[in-house]
Design an enzyme around this catalytic site. Structure first.
Site, short mmCIF file in Angstrom:
data_model
loop_
_atom_site.label_atom_id
_atom_site.label_comp_id
_atom_site.label_asym_id
_atom_site.label_seq_id
_atom_site.Cartn_x
_atom_site.Cartn_y
_atom_site.Cartn_z
N ASP A 443 -7.06 5.49 -1.95
CA ASP A 443 -5.63 4.95 -2.35
C ASP A 443 -5.40 3.64 -3.24
O ASP A 443 -6.77 2.72 -3.24
CB ASP A 443 -4.92 4.62 -1.01
CG ASP A 443 -3.49 5.15 -1.25
OD1 ASP A 443 -2.88 5.06 -2.34
OD2 ASP A 443 -2.94 5.47 -0.10
N ASP A 507 3.95 10.76 -3.33
CA ASP A 507 4.19 10.47 -1.88
C ASP A 507 5.27 11.35 -1.20
O ASP A 507 5.43 11.37 -0.07
CB ASP A 507 4.43 9.17 -1.45
CG ASP A 507 3.03 8.46 -1.17
OD1 ASP A 507 2.20 8.97 -1.13
OD2 ASP A 507 3.23 7.11 -1.05
C1 GLA Z 1 0.02 5.46 0.44
C2 GLA Z 1 -0.32 7.00 0.23
C3 GLA Z 1 0.05 7.62 1.38
C4 GLA Z 1 -0.49 7.12 2.60
C5 GLA Z 1 -0.26 5.86 2.73
C6 GLA Z 1 -1.17 5.08 4.11
O1 GLA Z 1 1.57 5.29 0.41
O2 GLA Z 1 0.20 7.51 -0.90
O3 GLA Z 1 -0.17 9.04 1.24
O4 GLA Z 1 -2.01 7.46 2.65
O5 GLA Z 1 -0.73 4.92 1.67
O6 GLA Z 1 -0.66 3.62 4.08
#
Ligand code: GLA
Length: 705
Positions: A443, A507
């Site tokens: 990420d 997301d």
């Molecule tokens: C980001 C990612 C999510 C999740 C969160 C965890 O927002 O895009 O899919 O993994 O972080 O903190």
């Protein structure tokens, strides 16, 4: 002596001619010209007149277009010595190598103290890859401000299509006319950005998915970027791209070289699907492209968020295995003091608080249920409240004397610092060595703001260091799949995808949103790399409720996953989920290798896309109705990309649930699955659709008899 250079694929040509010791002149980029095309006829066809109030020579578009040659559109190179000299190099070619697919030119200007290597390669599916290197051959430092690659486009290409977006709303298409002037898309996020254009496309007025000439450009880069389309009253137009450099970011010492991120150009005379075919062919041909079936995964994020408990997660794993899931991915919250997003980021040590016996009990359980195990990391970031930042406050990217701003309560760590890089590499290497981990979700949850290393702009150095970290971990752990995620789809480009095997497109798992986001991500990225999950009935990011049929239809074409607390499923829901996963497994070899076909539905709220096997023996289409419309019933739809001479058995594919409709009867092919209809009829008259309720989707399966 002049030589004609003709780089070619089955669908595209780049034609240039050498011009003494000046840089070669580019005569054509786009549709395939015949093999024997002659220089004289080309020059005769396109040589422009000299007018009053213009240079006395017709303007030449050279391989590196520069003002010194009379080029009055955006130049490919900008920079100077500290005193402002060396700003206008005039390159002399010292070497040209070419064959039918590659042109490599070395050139230099000893007076300006610069040398360049320009490489153009046409790949089998038509994509043109352009690489540029600039070397400071002078005796003083040279500040490089821009180094871009561009292609000519015709003046008739007057319509732009590119993408923009935001967190949870990535890859929204926008169309606008290209007038006289320059349309520039700059992304200054220190990462690709949720609003990145992905590909800047320009074409004939009204071009669509399946018609019209289109020229497109993509920058293989995950830092700051610039893409532009330009049309000038001098009668020339171009498409260009390059890294967006901050002032003073690249200062080349004598002897030093700048290597620009590759720029990829595509051309299609059959609309955007032809552009995608060129990109997909290029991506799929890479040696690193995943060639095994993409495992259906369960991600724990929206199931449990930070609430990590062994008993809860093993129960989740049991349910996941029952549903047919093949990979179990533990998301954020397993390390350090990370019980919420305010602490612990950067401390890549398994939390003793939540995992007193380490991750082995969970991993063993997951593996005993026939799944492999994946894990979330965010290696380029840290919370200020972390052991890492407490021990090494200097490892944070910052302008000296200034606290960097927070974003999701986190800072960016300085991977260009070799000690910091070595520490993060060691932590991740240990994690991957200690545990049986098959998949890493990587990420990157914030923009870089005032990112500085030793007081100087650091986005480029950080981007290259992140690439190096990926590359080294992949070298040490060749069996591991990596996913690129950046608050969802904030880092989606072919630079990062050269070192990752999946992207998390957004997301938002909202099926309706994903219909658009996935479709437009596939403009450049083939479906097997696009992660898409079935979420719960109530969408966390939009508050919308969605049917299972719609959620499943929006996930099965891509690298499918589930992000839902499957422990809470009713028996009926489990059966539906299992059915959808079984269907996906049975069709993923087609979905992940075939040709992507998208259908224009100009004034209807439908999203229609499909995948047709390379030999056109089988196809699956998805029709999603986004909202109600004035058309009575379902109307009907022309399909495309099929074999017109073939007879197809046409059937619906129900993914565990029949989509809801408002109608008294079904179309023939639903009422009688296997109805035979020829490709010619499907591609001319089309197929009647059911009267789907809004926010419903149906899949059409076709198999050649
Ligand atoms: C980001 C990612 C999510 C999740 C969160 C965890 O927002 O895009 O899919 O993994 O972080 O903190």
């Amino acid at each position: 002596m002049m030589t004609l250079i003709h780089l070619r694929s089955a669908t595209t040509s780049l034609v240039a001619r050498t011009d003494g010791d000046a840089l070669p002149v580019v005569l054509h980029w786009g549709s395939r010209l015949p093999d024997g095309v002659g220089e004289d006829e080309l020059v005769a066809a396109i040589r422009q007149v000299v007018t009053h109030s213009s240079s006395d020579e017709p303007m030449s578009r050279r391989l590196l277009p520069l003002g010194v040659d009379g080029w009055r559109l955006r130049p490919a190179l900008a920079g100077s010595a500290a005193d402002g000299t060396r700003f206008a190099p005039r390159f002399r070619t010292t070497r040209v190598d070419s064959d039918e697919t590659t042109l490599r030119v070395e050139a230099q200007d000893p007076d300006a103290g610069l040398a360049v290597v320009l490489t153009q390669v046409i790949h089998p599916d038509g994509l043109l890859e352009m690489a540029t290197e600039v070397r400071n051959s002078g005796e003083t430092a040279y500040r490089l401000d821009a180094c871009e690659a561009s292609v000519p486009i015709p003046m008739e290409a007057v319509e732009i299509l590119d993408l923009t977006g935001r967190w949870c709303g990535e890859r929204a298409p926008q169309r606008l006319p290209l007038g006289m002037g320059t349309w520039i898309r700059e992304c200054r996020h220190g990462r690709t950005g949720h609003d990145a254009p992905l590909a800047l496309c320009v074409g004939d007025p009204g071009f669509g998915f399946r018609h019209g000439r289109v020229w497109a450009l993509h920058l293989m880069w995950s830092g700051d970027s610039r893409l532009y389309a330009e049309r000038s009253p001098v009668g020339r137009a171009q498409l260009g791209a390059g890294e967006l450099l901050a002032a003073g970011e690249v200062v080349l010492d004598p002897g030093a070289t700048y290597t620009a991120p590759p720029v990829l150009a595509a051309y299609s005379d059959r609309g955007l699907d032809g552009i995608s075919a060129a990109f997909h062919g290029y991506v799929r041909a890479r040696a690193s492209h995943p060639r095994t079936p993409r495992p259906v995964l369960l991600n724990t994020w929206e199931a449990v968020y930070f609430d990590h408990r062994l008993d809860v997660l093993t129960a989740l794993a049991d349910r996941a295995a029952d549903a047919g899931i093949e990979r179990f991915v533990l998301d954020d919250g397993w390390f350090g003091s990370r019980r919420n997003d305010s602490r612990g980021l950067g401390d890549w040590v398994v939390s003793e608080e939540v995992w007193p016996d380490g991750l082995t009990p969970l991993i063993d359980h997951v593996r005993s249920r026939g799944m492999d195990f994946g894990i979330w990391v965010e290696p380029e970031m840290a919370n200020p409240d972390s052991d890492l930042v407490r021990a090494h406050p200097e490892w944070v990217l910052h302008v000296p004397g200034r606290e960097p701003m927070l974003w999701r309560r986190q800072r960016v760590i300085d991977l260009a610092d070799s000690d910091c890089f070595a520490h993060i590499l060691e932590r991740l290497d240990t994690l991957l060595s200690d545990y049986a981990i098959a998949f890493v979700k990587w990420d990157h949850n914030r923009d870089l703001v005032d990112a500085a290393h030793d007081g100087r702009p650091a986005v480029r150095a950080q981007t290259l260091a992140a690439y190096a970290l990926f590359d080294e971990l992949r070298r040490r752990h060749p069996g591991v799949d990596f996913e690129t995620c950046a608050s969802g789809g904030g880092r989606v480009d072919l630079g990062i995808l050269a070192r990752t095997d999946r992207l998390w497109a957004s997301d938002t798992i909202d099926a309706l949103e994903r219909q658009r986001i996935n479709l437009w991500t596939s403009l450049v990225v083939p479906p097997e790399l696009i992660g898409s999950h079935i979420g719960g009935p109530h969408t966390h990011t939009t508050g919308r409720n969605a049917s299972f049929a719609m959620r499943a239809a929006s996930a099965v074409f891509w690298h499918m996953g589930v992000e839902w607390n499957v422990s809470s499923l009713t028996d009926g829901e489990l059966v539906m989920l299992r059915t959808a996963i079984e269907w996906h497994k049975a069709h993923r070899s087609l979905l992940h290798s075939g040709d992507v076909v998208r259908i224009d539905t100009p004034d209807r709220p439908l999203i229609v896309h499909g995948v047709v096997a390379g030999d056109r023996s089988e196809a699956v289409f998805s029709v999603a109705r986004l909202r109600t419309e004035v058309v009575e019933g379902g109307g009907h739809l022309r399909l495309d990309g099929l074999d017109p001479a073939a007879s197809y058995a046409v059937s619906p594919a129900f993914l565990g649930e029949v989509p809801s409709t408002q109608q008294l009867s079904w179309p023939e092919w639903v009422a009688h699955p296997g109805t035979r209809i020829s490709g010619a009829v499907l591609m001319t008259m089309g197929l009647a659709l059911p009267n789907l309720h809004p926010e419903q989707a149906i899949l059409i399966h076709l198999r050649r008899d």
